[in-house]
Write an enzyme that holds these catalytic residues in place. Structure first.
Site, PDB file in Angstrom:
ATOM      1  N   GLN A  96       0.825  -1.206   0.000  1.00  0.00           N
ATOM      2  CA  GLN A  96       0.000   0.000   0.000  1.00  0.00           C
ATOM      3  C   GLN A  96       0.855   1.251   0.000  1.00  0.00           C
ATOM      4  O   GLN A  96       2.048   1.228   0.319  1.00  0.00           O
ATOM      5  CB  GLN A  96      -0.908   0.009   1.229  1.00  0.00           C
ATOM      6  CG  GLN A  96      -0.148  -0.041   2.556  1.00  0.00           C
ATOM      7  CD  GLN A  96      -1.079  -0.126   3.753  1.00  0.00           C
ATOM      8  OE1 GLN A  96      -1.365   0.891   4.390  1.00  0.00           O
ATOM      9  NE2 GLN A  96      -1.550  -1.334   4.061  1.00  0.00           N
ATOM     10  N   ARG A 274      -4.179   0.328  -2.311  1.00  0.00           N
ATOM     11  CA  ARG A 274      -3.617  -1.020  -2.240  1.00  0.00           C
ATOM     12  C   ARG A 274      -3.485  -1.623  -3.640  1.00  0.00           C
ATOM     13  O   ARG A 274      -4.281  -1.310  -4.526  1.00  0.00           O
ATOM     14  CB  ARG A 274      -4.510  -1.925  -1.388  1.00  0.00           C
ATOM     15  CG  ARG A 274      -4.807  -1.390   0.010  1.00  0.00           C
ATOM     16  CD  ARG A 274      -5.782  -2.294   0.740  1.00  0.00           C
ATOM     17  NE  ARG A 274      -6.127  -1.794   2.064  1.00  0.00           N
ATOM     18  CZ  ARG A 274      -7.133  -0.957   2.313  1.00  0.00           C
ATOM     19  NH1 ARG A 274      -7.906  -0.552   1.302  1.00  0.00           N
ATOM     20  NH2 ARG A 274      -7.367  -0.541   3.529  1.00  0.00           N
TER      21      ARG A 274
END
Length: 402
Positions: A96, A274
């Protein structure tokens, strides 16, 4: 001063034992990934008001100037600007990144204009704030943080002896750094058929100069089989923290925590982009707009002693995290500040005294202090103190006594 009633988040990567062990509780068998302390609307802490447990965000809404203080209110508006957590990972978190403030504002406005509800699972920007964060290890802690140097990344790929990786290693060796990292990372987000399986099989062999790193990636592959997030993870530095060491994650830095227990503090935002290793919403295209394609050292931090308070210095003012270790026979530690604070106990038995009241807290328990509260810490143990980085001690404020 208020004792906080906090919510544990049962994310699938959470440990079933780390938080219960810290708090001296029997495990429930369910994962407990994060214990949130603060006023984030998704899971605000609660404080006791008579017979009612009131969410902390509502308490602040009723008197923002009194709870936050004039400086915090002026700088951040009528909200607590930080969120404190205990994070307990037993499996990899997602690969992420977090946006900077301008990117967060633009992304939030863009998704609002598209009519995407704030609570929609496919929403990426849930607020208009950035999300820098700091993680301090309480146990040995493992993670990935920032890009490797392209040459190092190429050597790691070559060590796997997977023919399909050769062209990517060549790009990393001979293209300019930013272009090399961008092209390979982008390609790894949509790998050709069979490459992920071949890499997963090669990771089980281990050995060579990257044996420790490859063992970590093999663990990722076992925890998240068939997840293409493994390939971009290979480009990130593997980091091991000892208790007390920390990592700061600024905007655009790709990262993923792998295992361990830590104290985490961040700006009060929920903006996460993400690209894999998760069951949550992934947004590879959005991540590519935010990630900063440059190599950097992981930047392991140790605290700096500032008059008996061990401070983890970061380049942001949304939060400041410090460690206090009171002992018997030592004068009470004055806690009075012109900003809101949360004090979390992680070891021992501690007492916070304010306005003639004393709260006793053990590991995993915390108290909230509004701006200007005259307070002091005593006992034998370890506490983490969360506040804003521009907080100041009011002049001539007395030190309270038990």
């Amino acid at each position: 001063m208020d004792l906080l009633l906090n919510t544990a988040q049962p994310y699938d990567w959470g440990s079933t034992t780390l938080l219960p062990r810290l708090m001296g509780l029997p495990p429930s068998g369910a994962p407990q990934a994060e214990l949130w302390m603060g006023a984030h609307p998704a899971a605000p802490s609660r404080v006791q008001r008579g017979e009612e447990a009131v969410p902390l965000d509502r308490v602040i809404d009723l008197d923002p100037a009194g709870e936050l203080g004039a400086a915090t209110l002026r700088r951040f508006g009528p909200r607590l600007p930080f969120l404190l957590k205990l994070l307990a990972a037993d499996a990899p978190l997602s690969v992420q990144v977090h946006p900077d403030l301008a990117q967060a504002r633009a992304g939030f406005e863009r998704e609002n204009a598209l009519g995407i509800p704030l609570d929609a699972p496919h929403r990426t920007y849930r607020d208009a704030q950035h999300k820098p964060e700091l993680i301090v290890a309480l146990t040995p802690f493992r993670g990935l943080c920032g890009f490797r140097e392209p040459e190092e990344c190429a050597a790691l790929l070559d060590s796997l002896k997977v023919p399909g990786l050769h062209a990517y290693a060549q790009t990393l060796r001979f293209a300019p750094q930013t272009l090399a990292l961008t092209e390979v990372f982008r390609a790894f987000l949509s790998p050709p058929a069979g490459l992920l399986a071949a890499v997963t099989e090669a990771l089980t062999a281990g050995g060579g100069p990257y044996e420790t790193d490859l063992a970590a990636y093999a663990g990722i592959a076992r925890a998240r089989p068939d997840d293409a997030g493994l390939l971009p993870a290979l480009m990130l530095r593997y980091v091991e923290l000892e208790p007390g060491q920390a990592l700061f994650l600024g905007p655009g830095v790709p990262h993923a925590y792998l295992s361990g227990l830590g104290v985490e503090i961040m700006a009060g935002s929920d903006n996460v982009l993400r690209c894999g290793l998760t069951s949550k919403h992934v947004d590879p295209a959005g991540l590519l707009r935010v990630v900063r394609f440059r190599s950097q050292q992981a930047g392991v931090l140790t605290p700096r002693d500032e008059g008996g308070e061990e401070v983890y210095r970061t380049p942001v003012d949304d939060f400041r995290l410090s460690r206090l270790r009171p002992r018997p026979g030592v004068p009470p530690r004055r806690l009075t500040l012109d900003a809101p604070q949360i004090v979390l106990c992680t070891a021992g038995e501690l007492s916070v005294t304010s306005a003639g009241r004393t709260a006793h807290i053990g590991p995993g328990h915390s108290v909230y202090l509004p701006a200007g509260a005259e307070a002091a810490l005593t006992g034998h143990g370890t506490a983490f103190r969360a506040t804003t980085d521009d907080a100041r001690e009011p002049r001539d404020a007395p030190t309270p006594h038990q």
